[in-house]
Design a protein around this motif. Structure first.
Motif, mmCIF file in Angstrom:
data_model
loop_
_atom_site.group_PDB
_atom_site.id
_atom_site.type_symbol
_atom_site.label_atom_id
_atom_site.label_comp_id
_atom_site.label_asym_id
_atom_site.label_seq_id
_atom_site.Cartn_x
_atom_site.Cartn_y
_atom_site.Cartn_z
ATOM 1 N N UNK A 83 0.838 -1.205 0.000
ATOM 2 C CA UNK A 83 0.000 0.000 0.000
ATOM 3 C C UNK A 83 0.873 1.255 0.000
ATOM 4 N N UNK A 84 0.438 2.249 -0.771
ATOM 5 C CA UNK A 84 1.023 3.585 -0.716
ATOM 6 C C UNK A 84 -0.118 4.560 -0.439
ATOM 7 N N UNK A 85 0.027 5.353 0.601
ATOM 8 C CA UNK A 85 -0.985 6.350 0.954
ATOM 9 C C UNK A 85 -0.501 7.721 0.497
ATOM 10 N N UNK A 86 -1.226 8.319 -0.435
ATOM 11 C CA UNK A 86 -0.917 9.660 -0.932
ATOM 12 C C UNK A 86 -1.853 10.647 -0.257
ATOM 13 N N UNK A 87 -1.279 11.583 0.503
ATOM 14 C CA UNK A 87 -2.067 12.533 1.294
ATOM 15 C C UNK A 87 -1.851 13.963 0.805
ATOM 16 N N UNK A 88 -2.936 14.719 0.751
ATOM 17 C CA UNK A 88 -2.856 16.147 0.434
ATOM 18 C C UNK A 88 -4.009 16.850 1.129
ATOM 19 N N UNK A 89 -3.935 18.178 1.169
ATOM 20 C CA UNK A 89 -4.997 18.989 1.766
ATOM 21 C C UNK A 89 -5.924 19.494 0.680
ATOM 22 N N UNK A 90 -7.184 19.635 1.005
ATOM 23 C CA UNK A 90 -8.183 20.027 0.017
ATOM 24 C C UNK A 90 -7.883 21.402 -0.569
#
Length: 256
Positions: A83-90
């Motif tokens: 798994x790779x979790x790609x996170x960003x802010x709206x």
């Protein structure tokens, strides 16, 4: 009073719907970015399978890329990432954080390589000029296992680029690599070696890198640099005796 409550309810419902639309648009945009990134940079000799799931409503966009399998058409090479979790802010999709779940399993012919880390985080800041994108990879308690035998351990690892100036020129980035306590298991040297050295792009051209790496547009943009520096602390790897042999072996393993 009822009229006022009605107005408040309508406004709240409108904001809720608007927020949901914006979030779903951002979520789909991020998934499309991942799909395009994979399709544009995947070598035609390989096929890939994965699934996407995005959460984080309302202020974050967190996309899980699950069950990643990269397989060569002749089945001689296989890469599996859980798994790779790609996170960003709206409100800011120019900065991303990737959390990579290990182990990562790599099969090359009959050889099996397992890469694991207690922590493996990558942060990326996108710039107007894609050749000046800024990234940092940070890993802790890294282990490299070759055919079920421990080959290498690294306590702390940093791999990053940084801009040398504000000028939007593709050759103004520099690479920085730092390894703390990289230990090769079957070497009996004391872990008291410490060294650092600077390098430039011309020196790296002496290595015959794979055409897949040289021509890959994603790597060109994110690894575009003019020079760099490597720092190694508390290791049993001798820079003159072991390093060149290790690089040659890795080159033969992955490229041939």
């Amino acid at each position: 009073m009822k009229f006022l409550h009605g107005i408040v309810l309508v406004l709240f419902s409108f904001l809720l719907i608007l927020t949901s639309i914006i979030w779903f648009f951002a979520a789909r945009s991020q998934e499309k970015y991942i799909e395009d990134l994979i399709s544009k940079n995947l070598n035609p000799k390989f096929k890939i399978t994965y699934s996407l799931k995005t959460t984080g409503y309302p202020n974050r966009v967190d996309t899980n890329i699950k069950g990643i399998k990269l397989i060569s058409k002749d089945d001689s090479k296989l890469i599996h990432i859980r798994n790779i979790l790609l996170m960003s802010l709206i409100y800011s999709q120019k900065k991303y954080v990737l959390a990579i779940e290990t182990p990562i399993n790599i099969k090359i012919g009959t050889n099996l390589i397992e890469f694991s880390a207690q922590k493996l985080i990558t942060s990326i800041s996108k710039k107007k000029n894609e050749y000046l994108n800024v990234f940092t990879v940070h890993g802790q308690q890294i282990s490299l296992i070759f055919n079920k035998n421990l080959l290498l351990e690294v306590e702390d690892f940093i791999f990053a680029n940084r801009s040398k100036s504000s000028s939007f020129q593709s050759n103004k980035n520099e690479i920085f690599i730092k390894l703390n306590k990289p230990i090769v298991d079957d070497l009996h040297n004391d872990k008291n070696e410490r060294y650092s050295f600077n390098f430039n792009l011309d020196q790296l051209k002496e290595f015959q890198l794979s055409n897949q790496l040289v021509r890959n547009e994603f790597l060109k943009k994110n690894l575009s640099f003019s020079d760099g520096r490597i720092e190694v602390e508390e290791t049993n790897i001798n820079s003159t005796e072991h390093l060149s042999k290790f690089l040659k072996y890795i080159d033969e393993l992955f490229i041939n």
